[in-house]
Scaffold this active site. Sequence first.
Site, PDB file in Angstrom:
ATOM      1  N   CYS A   1     144.785 -53.444  63.397  1.00  0.00           N
ATOM      2  CA  CYS A   1     145.296 -52.451  64.353  1.00  0.00           C
ATOM      3  C   CYS A   1     144.388 -52.422  65.570  1.00  0.00           C
ATOM      4  O   CYS A   1     143.166 -52.520  65.440  1.00  0.00           O
ATOM      5  CB  CYS A   1     145.290 -51.057  63.738  1.00  0.00           C
ATOM      6  SG  CYS A   1     146.411 -50.889  62.370  1.00  0.00           S
TER       7      CYS A   1
ATOM      8  N   THR B   1     139.746 -55.889  74.760  1.00  0.00           N
ATOM      9  CA  THR B   1     140.588 -56.973  74.247  1.00  0.00           C
ATOM     10  C   THR B   1     141.606 -57.291  75.329  1.00  0.00           C
ATOM     11  O   THR B   1     142.099 -56.372  75.996  1.00  0.00           O
ATOM     12  CB  THR B   1     141.340 -56.492  72.982  1.00  0.00           C
ATOM     13  OG1 THR B   1     140.372 -56.104  72.012  1.00  0.00           O
ATOM     14  CG2 THR B   1     142.206 -57.577  72.391  1.00  0.00           C
TER      15      THR B   1
ATOM     16  N   THR C   1     140.510 -64.665  82.405  1.00  0.00           N
ATOM     17  CA  THR C   1     140.753 -63.474  81.578  1.00  0.00           C
ATOM     18  C   THR C   1     140.945 -63.807  80.094  1.00  0.00           C
ATOM     19  O   THR C   1     140.734 -62.946  79.243  1.00  0.00           O
ATOM     20  CB  THR C   1     142.013 -62.725  82.071  1.00  0.00           C
ATOM     21  OG1 THR C   1     143.107 -63.644  82.109  1.00  0.00           O
ATOM     22  CG2 THR C   1     141.792 -62.119  83.430  1.00  0.00           C
ATOM     23  N   ASP C   2     141.348 -65.060  79.807  1.00  0.00           N
ATOM     24  CA  ASP C   2     141.743 -65.370  78.422  1.00  0.00           C
ATOM     25  C   ASP C   2     140.640 -65.059  77.404  1.00  0.00           C
ATOM     26  O   ASP C   2     140.914 -64.512  76.341  1.00  0.00           O
ATOM     27  CB  ASP C   2     142.161 -66.840  78.299  1.00  0.00           C
ATOM     28  CG  ASP C   2     143.493 -67.106  78.997  1.00  0.00           C
ATOM     29  OD1 ASP C   2     144.175 -66.136  79.377  1.00  0.00           O
ATOM     30  OD2 ASP C   2     143.856 -68.285  79.150  1.00  0.00           O
TER      31      ASP C   2
ATOM     32  N   THR D   1     139.920 -54.157  61.248  1.00  0.00           N
ATOM     33  CA  THR D   1     141.362 -53.896  61.141  1.00  0.00           C
ATOM     34  C   THR D   1     142.182 -54.681  62.165  1.00  0.00           C
ATOM     35  O   THR D   1     141.731 -54.916  63.289  1.00  0.00           O
ATOM     36  CB  THR D   1     141.688 -52.389  61.277  1.00  0.00           C
ATOM     37  OG1 THR D   1     143.106 -52.238  61.320  1.00  0.00           O
ATOM     38  CG2 THR D   1     141.089 -51.762  62.511  1.00  0.00           C
TER      39      THR D   1
ATOM     40  N   ASP E   1     138.427 -73.255  82.971  1.00  0.00           N
ATOM     41  CA  ASP E   1     139.431 -72.323  82.459  1.00  0.00           C
ATOM     42  C   ASP E   1     138.738 -71.655  81.273  1.00  0.00           C
ATOM     43  O   ASP E   1     138.063 -72.331  80.482  1.00  0.00           O
ATOM     44  CB  ASP E   1     140.656 -73.118  81.983  1.00  0.00           C
ATOM     45  CG  ASP E   1     141.789 -72.213  81.541  1.00  0.00           C
ATOM     46  OD1 ASP E   1     142.827 -72.219  82.215  1.00  0.00           O
ATOM     47  OD2 ASP E   1     141.641 -71.516  80.509  1.00  0.00           O
ATOM     48  N   SER E   2     138.891 -70.362  81.131  1.00  0.00           N
ATOM     49  CA  SER E   2     138.071 -69.682  80.126  1.00  0.00           C
ATOM     50  C   SER E   2     138.442 -70.064  78.693  1.00  0.00           C
ATOM     51  O   SER E   2     137.707 -69.756  77.768  1.00  0.00           O
ATOM     52  CB  SER E   2     138.094 -68.176  80.330  1.00  0.00           C
ATOM     53  OG  SER E   2     139.283 -67.621  79.859  1.00  0.00           O
ATOM     54  N   SER E   3     139.536 -70.768  78.495  1.00  0.00           N
ATOM     55  CA  SER E   3     139.837 -71.257  77.147  1.00  0.00           C
ATOM     56  C   SER E   3     138.834 -72.336  76.731  1.00  0.00           C
ATOM     57  O   SER E   3     138.707 -72.649  75.546  1.00  0.00           O
ATOM     58  CB  SER E   3     141.248 -71.832  77.087  1.00  0.00           C
ATOM     59  OG  SER E   3     142.159 -70.856  77.483  1.00  0.00           O
TER      60      SER E   3
ATOM     61  N   THR F   1     141.490 -68.083  87.063  1.00  0.00           N
ATOM     62  CA  THR F   1     142.510 -67.992  88.107  1.00  0.00           C
ATOM     63  C   THR F   1     141.991 -67.368  89.399  1.00  0.00           C
ATOM     64  O   THR F   1     142.385 -67.770  90.495  1.00  0.00           O
ATOM     65  CB  THR F   1     143.680 -67.120  87.578  1.00  0.00           C
ATOM     66  OG1 THR F   1     144.109 -67.687  86.352  1.00  0.00           O
ATOM     67  CG2 THR F   1     144.835 -67.079  88.539  1.00  0.00           C
TER      68      THR F   1
HETATM   69  N1  ASP Z   1     143.727 -69.421  81.816  1.00  0.00           N
HETATM   70  C1  ASP Z   1     142.987 -68.644  82.759  1.00  0.00           C
HETATM   71  C2  ASP Z   1     141.573 -68.465  82.212  1.00  0.00           C
HETATM   72  O1  ASP Z   1     141.367 -67.671  81.322  1.00  0.00           O
HETATM   73  C3  ASP Z   1     143.634 -67.339  83.000  1.00  0.00           C
HETATM   74  C4  ASP Z   1     142.874 -66.429  83.911  1.00  0.00           C
HETATM   75  O2  ASP Z   1     141.997 -66.806  84.652  1.00  0.00           O
HETATM   76  O3  ASP Z   1     143.179 -65.254  83.909  1.00  0.00           O
HETATM   77  O4  ASP Z   1     140.686 -69.110  82.686  1.00  0.00           O
END
Ligand code: ASP
Length: 344
Positions: A280, A167, A91-92, A278, A59-61, A15
């Site tokens: 947790c 995380t 961030t993902d 864990t 996209d990091s996914s 993003t």
């Molecule tokens: N879906 C985005 C990604 O991880 C979200 C982000 O950039 O924060 O690439």
Amino acid sequence: MDQNNGILLIYTGGTIGMEKDPVNGSLRPFDFSKVLEKIPELQRFGFDIDTIQFKSPVDSSDIHPGFWIEIADIIEENYEHYRGFVVLHGTDTMAYSASAMSFMLENLSKPVVFTGAQLPIGILRTDGRENLITAVEIAASMEHGKPAVPEVCIYFESKLYRGNRTTKVNAEHFNAFQSANYPYLAKAGVDLVFNREFIRYPEIHEPLIVHRRFSDQLTIIKLFPGINRKYMDAVFAIDNLRAVILETYGSGNAPSEEWFIKRIRQAVEKGIILLDVTQCSRGSVELGLYHTSRTLLEAGVVSGYDITTEAATTKLMILLAQDLTTEEIKMLLNKSLKGEITLH
Ligand code: ASP
């Protein structure tokens, strides 16, 4: 200017580097080499900031080990020319990438700071501007002529964390990351304050070595009350499976029922490494504290201590790809290689 004074910005996607298409309003990556035009304040640092961007930002996914190798290649090729590196990343999966990078870059003695944003940099209320500016400042910070934080870290919302301790915990707030089991390495307020006693400084100065091999002969089983035994059988029957991260309850506990323990024992006998992590977010596995984890210990399960699932996964991916025996890998899982676990 001597490039050794400068910072290299590596834009992988996410993003932070997107802008709104004025026609249809959807988010699309912008040309990151123009970042200085979008954030002219960066020029005020007075050192060079160069940029490299992935040919097709992702996209990091969509990140996989191939991308980690690409990031590491860029760092290795430019290692001598820059004071530090800032990796802009979605961030993902940032916690996975930062964890992987910490294990890939052996003998790292310069900062590699991952950052990103919940809102694109072009948006008025973006968190990306502050994240990027401070990440650059941290990557360039020197103390006594040496980099202030020679580690792979994540900077987000005024805190710098060790990458392999983080995380992603929030999908909507700016404060997206946590490092529940390890203190932050720096905090950005009026001043940048480094938490020196928690930063790892290299003890020996050897040339950078990059580990580029990854194994996919591993998986994760997240326990839940009533877990299906056929599911467990199916997982343990996967061809060439070498390791399973068992996400357990509390301090590393699992059902003590005979059918469950039998499967765990059989998997260990087959040579599968079982790593107890864990569910947790805070605290550590303590095998043997309860009867329900003593049985795991006796069956040959390895403690993950307070490791995150992200660090456990990437550490195993790299260890399994090396020419190591199962016993050697178990021994290394019990060691903190890059500050990823707390051993008492
Ligand atoms: N879906 C985005 C990604 O991880 C979200 C982000 O950039 O924060 O690439």
